[in-house]
Design an enzyme around this catalytic site. Structure first.
Site, PDB file in Angstrom:
ATOM      1  N   ARG A   1     -17.041  -3.788 -51.093  1.00  0.00           N
ATOM      2  CA  ARG A   1     -17.046  -2.331 -50.828  1.00  0.00           C
ATOM      3  C   ARG A   1     -18.352  -1.935 -50.140  1.00  0.00           C
ATOM      4  O   ARG A   1     -18.386  -1.140 -49.224  1.00  0.00           O
ATOM      5  CB  ARG A   1     -16.922  -1.537 -52.135  1.00  0.00           C
ATOM      6  CG  ARG A   1     -15.732  -1.840 -53.020  1.00  0.00           C
ATOM      7  CD  ARG A   1     -14.477  -1.144 -52.542  1.00  0.00           C
ATOM      8  NE  ARG A   1     -13.867  -1.770 -51.396  1.00  0.00           N
ATOM      9  CZ  ARG A   1     -13.247  -2.979 -51.411  1.00  0.00           C
ATOM     10  NH1 ARG A   1     -13.146  -3.668 -52.519  1.00  0.00           N
ATOM     11  NH2 ARG A   1     -12.745  -3.489 -50.315  1.00  0.00           N
TER      12      ARG A   1
ATOM     13  N   HIS B   1     -19.196   9.475 -60.033  1.00  0.00           N
ATOM     14  CA  HIS B   1     -18.768   8.128 -60.402  1.00  0.00           C
ATOM     15  C   HIS B   1     -19.740   7.042 -59.964  1.00  0.00           C
ATOM     16  O   HIS B   1     -19.368   5.886 -59.864  1.00  0.00           O
ATOM     17  CB  HIS B   1     -17.368   7.855 -59.819  1.00  0.00           C
ATOM     18  CG  HIS B   1     -16.290   8.654 -60.487  1.00  0.00           C
ATOM     19  ND1 HIS B   1     -15.062   8.901 -59.917  1.00  0.00           N
ATOM     20  CD2 HIS B   1     -16.266   9.284 -61.693  1.00  0.00           C
ATOM     21  CE1 HIS B   1     -14.333   9.643 -60.741  1.00  0.00           C
ATOM     22  NE2 HIS B   1     -15.043   9.890 -61.817  1.00  0.00           N
TER      23      HIS B   1
ATOM     24  N   SER C   1      -6.767  13.242 -55.300  1.00  0.00           N
ATOM     25  CA  SER C   1      -5.439  13.385 -55.904  1.00  0.00           C
ATOM     26  C   SER C   1      -5.491  14.207 -57.193  1.00  0.00           C
ATOM     27  O   SER C   1      -4.465  14.571 -57.736  1.00  0.00           O
ATOM     28  CB  SER C   1      -4.854  12.004 -56.198  1.00  0.00           C
ATOM     29  OG  SER C   1      -5.725  11.284 -57.054  1.00  0.00           O
TER      30      SER C   1
HETATM   31  P1  OAD Z   1      -7.226   9.042 -54.613  1.00  0.00           P
HETATM   32  O1  OAD Z   1      -6.981   7.785 -53.842  1.00  0.00           O
HETATM   33  O2  OAD Z   1      -6.624   9.158 -55.965  1.00  0.00           O
HETATM   34  O3  OAD Z   1      -6.725  10.294 -53.760  1.00  0.00           O
HETATM   35  C1  OAD Z   1      -7.040  10.381 -52.392  1.00  0.00           C
HETATM   36  C2  OAD Z   1      -6.612  11.727 -51.879  1.00  0.00           C
HETATM   37  O4  OAD Z   1      -7.036  11.800 -50.526  1.00  0.00           O
HETATM   38  C3  OAD Z   1      -5.103  11.968 -51.893  1.00  0.00           C
HETATM   39  O5  OAD Z   1      -4.831  13.251 -52.430  1.00  0.00           O
HETATM   40  C4  OAD Z   1      -4.710  11.873 -50.416  1.00  0.00           C
HETATM   41  O6  OAD Z   1      -3.620  12.749 -50.080  1.00  0.00           O
HETATM   42  C5  OAD Z   1      -5.988  12.350 -49.751  1.00  0.00           C
HETATM   43  N1  OAD Z   1      -6.169  11.881 -48.364  1.00  0.00           N
HETATM   44  C6  OAD Z   1      -5.678  10.780 -47.758  1.00  0.00           C
HETATM   45  N2  OAD Z   1      -6.081  10.716 -46.483  1.00  0.00           N
HETATM   46  C7  OAD Z   1      -6.867  11.804 -46.265  1.00  0.00           C
HETATM   47  C8  OAD Z   1      -7.602  12.303 -45.151  1.00  0.00           C
HETATM   48  N3  OAD Z   1      -7.603  11.654 -43.981  1.00  0.00           N
HETATM   49  N4  OAD Z   1      -8.291  13.461 -45.303  1.00  0.00           N
HETATM   50  C9  OAD Z   1      -8.294  14.125 -46.497  1.00  0.00           C
HETATM   51  N5  OAD Z   1      -7.616  13.697 -47.579  1.00  0.00           N
HETATM   52  C10 OAD Z   1      -6.922  12.546 -47.465  1.00  0.00           C
HETATM   53  O7  OAD Z   1      -8.822   9.249 -54.642  1.00  0.00           O
HETATM   54  P2  OAD Z   1      -9.687  10.142 -55.645  1.00  0.00           P
HETATM   55  O8  OAD Z   1      -8.952  11.368 -56.052  1.00  0.00           O
HETATM   56  O9  OAD Z   1     -11.019  10.297 -55.027  1.00  0.00           O
HETATM   57  O10 OAD Z   1     -12.956   6.206 -59.444  1.00  0.00           O
HETATM   58  O11 OAD Z   1      -9.799   9.173 -56.876  1.00  0.00           O
HETATM   59  C11 OAD Z   1     -10.575   9.535 -57.989  1.00  0.00           C
HETATM   60  C12 OAD Z   1     -11.221   8.320 -58.591  1.00  0.00           C
HETATM   61  O12 OAD Z   1     -10.233   7.309 -58.816  1.00  0.00           O
HETATM   62  C13 OAD Z   1     -12.213   7.629 -57.691  1.00  0.00           C
HETATM   63  O13 OAD Z   1     -13.492   8.233 -57.749  1.00  0.00           O
HETATM   64  C14 OAD Z   1     -12.244   6.235 -58.201  1.00  0.00           C
HETATM   65  C15 OAD Z   1     -10.756   6.031 -58.373  1.00  0.00           C
HETATM   66  O14 OAD Z   1     -10.358   5.072 -59.250  1.00  0.00           O
HETATM   67  C16 OAD Z   1     -13.587   5.080 -59.828  1.00  0.00           C
HETATM   68  O15 OAD Z   1     -13.586   4.069 -59.162  1.00  0.00           O
HETATM   69  C17 OAD Z   1     -14.282   5.200 -61.129  1.00  0.00           C
END
Ligand code: OAD
Length: 234
Positions: free
Chosen positions: A56, A104, A173
């Site tokens: 990463r 995180h 998400s």
């Molecule tokens: P997710 O992968 O769960 O969600 C990603 C979000 O980004 C989704 O709602 C997509 O629709 C959106 N998305 C995709 N492409 C995009 C773009 N080009 N522009 C804007 N949005 C876009 O990621 P997180 O919600 O960040 O934690 O996940 C939360 C946590 O889960 C992370 O911090 C990580 C993960 O496991 C740890 O590793 C502890």
């Protein structure tokens, strides 16, 4: 100046070429969380966990902020801005954002396995060697909040959200707690919440006025911030 809090997730960095976690091609489609992102995994299979974060980190060194990150940084010219990110990359900082809280953890830092306050910057390269030690003699680990661990920055983040006049949520998400619950810590029901995300984050419980801009970050964020700037600096 209006106090604007921007809460970001993996989606804000997607347009910079960093994979999200839960999209169809996301990281968690290719790795099991319990293999690489839990304290048990670190104990059982240290090499695999360190390797996962080395990859990463190596990948992140080649990535640059996109128009979304840059617009958020530029907003500091006309608003009092605080960024709260779930991301472990440093693209908000690279874009010039001055106040960034990482919920995180951070990829470019390592910490002692024994003492969570003994944190080191990685100033050179991407590789953590397996036997690297902290000055307290214990092994180093990535400065990442693993699943099942507490989120020490959550309380400060709640306080920041509680002071927001406007909350902007980008590319998350809203599936991972406690981070996702930050949207409920706004001061009252009047505080507007803007969401920029091409998908459908879980907003069912949000009671505040909510505007969902269904765009990717590099397009939707600059658009929204231009609109807010026009409204707020008239
Ligand atoms: P997710 O992968 O769960 O969600 C990603 C979000 O980004 C989704 O709602 C997509 O629709 C959106 N998305 C995709 N492409 C995009 C773009 N080009 N522009 C804007 N949005 C876009 O990621 P997180 O919600 O960040 O934690 O996940 C939360 C946590 O889960 C992370 O911090 C990580 C993960 O496991 C740890 O590793 C502890």
């Amino acid at each position: 100046m209006k106090r604007i809090v921007v809460f970001t997730g993996a989606g804000v960095s997607a347009d910079s070429g960093i994979s999200t976690f839960r999209d169809a091609d996301g990281l968690w489609a290719n790795y099991r969380i319990e293999d690489v992102c839990t304290p048990e995994a670190l104990q059982r299979n240290r090499a695999q966990v360190i390797e996962f974060y080395n990859m990463r980190r190596r990948e992140s060194l080649t990535k640059r902020p996109n128009a979304g990150h840059l617009a958020i940084a530029a907003m500091e010219e006309w608003a009092d801005v605080q960024v709260i990110t779930q991301n472990v990359d440093n693209l908000h900082e690279q874009a010039g954002s001055k106040r960034v809280l990482h919920l995180h953890g951070e990829l470019m830092k390592l910490r002692s396995e024994r003492n969570p306050d003994l944190i080191y910057d990685i100033n050179d390269g991407w590789e953590q060697s397996l036997d690297a030690k902290a000055e307290d003699g214990s092994l180093l680990r990535p400065h990442i909040v693993f699943f099942g661990e507490s989120v020490p920055m959550f309380e400060p983040a709640c306080q920041i959200v509680a002071e927001a006049d406007i909350l902007i949520v980008v590319g998350t998400s809203l599936a991972v707690y406690p981070a996702a619950s930050l949207v409920y810590y706004v001061r009252d029901r009047q505080v507007p919440i803007y969401l920029v995300d091409p998908g459908n984050p879980d907003t069912a419980m949000i009671r505040n006025p909510l505007t969902h801009i269904k765009e990717r970050g590099a397009v939707g964020v600059p658009q929204l911030l231009e609109q807010l700037k026009n409204e707020l600096t008239k």
